[in-house]
Design an enzyme around this catalytic site. Sequence first.
Site, short mmCIF file in Angstrom:
data_model
loop_
_atom_site.label_atom_id
_atom_site.label_comp_id
_atom_site.label_asym_id
_atom_site.label_seq_id
_atom_site.Cartn_x
_atom_site.Cartn_y
_atom_site.Cartn_z
N SER A 35 -55.52 -12.97 11.10
CA SER A 35 -55.50 -11.76 11.92
C SER A 35 -56.28 -10.62 11.29
O SER A 35 -56.96 -9.86 11.98
CB SER A 35 -54.06 -11.33 12.18
OG SER A 35 -53.32 -12.35 12.80
N HIS A 68 -53.43 -6.32 9.75
CA HIS A 68 -54.28 -5.91 10.88
C HIS A 68 -55.00 -4.61 10.57
O HIS A 68 -56.22 -4.48 10.79
CB HIS A 68 -53.44 -5.73 12.14
CG HIS A 68 -52.76 -6.98 12.60
ND1 HIS A 68 -51.83 -7.00 13.63
CD2 HIS A 68 -52.87 -8.27 12.18
CE1 HIS A 68 -51.41 -8.23 13.81
NE2 HIS A 68 -52.02 -9.02 12.94
#
Length: 389
Positions: free
Chosen positions: A196, A248
């Site tokens: 991610s 993230h």
Amino acid sequence: MAMMTPQDIQIRVHSRRGSNMIHPVSLESPQAQPAATPNPNVVIFREVKHFKKWFPWLIPSFVIANTVMFVITMYVNNCPKNSISCAARFLGRFSFQPFSENPLLGPSSSALEKMGALDVGKVVHKHEGWRLMTCIWLHGGIFHLLANMLGLLVIGVGLEQEFGFVRIGLIYLISGVGGSLLSALFIQTNISVGASGALFGLLGGMLSELITNWSIYVNKVAAFLTLVLIIAINLAVGILPHVDNFAHIGGFLSGFLLGFVFLIRPQFGWVTQRYASPGYSSTPSSRKFKAYQCILWLVSLILLIFGITVGMVTLLRGVNLNDRCSWCHYLSCVPTSRWSCNTQPVSCQAEQTGSRYTLTCSNSSKSRTYSLLNPTATQIQGLCAQLCR
């Protein structure tokens, strides 16, 4: 008859189908055509090197590599041997951990740790810094893998077509490490895996590329607002429990800075001069990059090197940034009446009476008795994880 300027003759621009970006192409003169050309007035456009379309092979290779690593992890996991119960047991050695232990349909945390998951304790105390890189090739389950690989194909293939495998590959890998680094500085009680951070790095690169190459886009404001909305929605999902939003954020910030460094485009005026044919008067001198592009390039490079260096030094000193920022944990999880943000690792007290084992979860005080015959430590750990969820 109106006279055409050299700029009109030598350079044309077009917008590729399905793309918001304008691409210049050079125009070959009619005299350069083969004698067999039936119409001497026909002109042929050829792609300018600085805006050429690349064949995307690296991003699909990354998807294959992540999938292969997941299969290998499931082989190492070997649920029938190491757990009391398994999901999809018909898959044999590749069956999943019980849904109550891993709702993503994947391996156990111990198997992920063996394969190179991000474990801050091992990075700091055992000098296993390579885990900052290896963790981005691992995934917690089928759902986790599918979501990341679908996003990687949708975002990465188009970027690789526009900018080539070297620049996009560097953004992917460096952003992945940047995401792992920020995650390790804030989440130090659990392991972390997933691509991610690298994926958000590509999103960040898309945003900075749009900003630094602003002049070569059509409908630029709409494109900017759409991209910002997509990024905001994806970051907002990260406030759910069991989602590593620090990875993230770290990946996005790394990719955003890298986009200014790697994805800068030359100006059309410079391209016109570069591809102008002899015999035409040259246009006034045009610089390859605008001043704001050069400033963004330099500032981003300095910030990136400074950020990664300070982050690595801080991590290796064993600093927990939650001690320096009392509210930062809300960036990764916001507690509500529906879920808790407790990230403490699960542990259990075990009491044995013959073949009966009573496990008591240290976090919630829940207890349960199991009838087990010579269980391994891994099996007891799996039962503890199920009990404490």
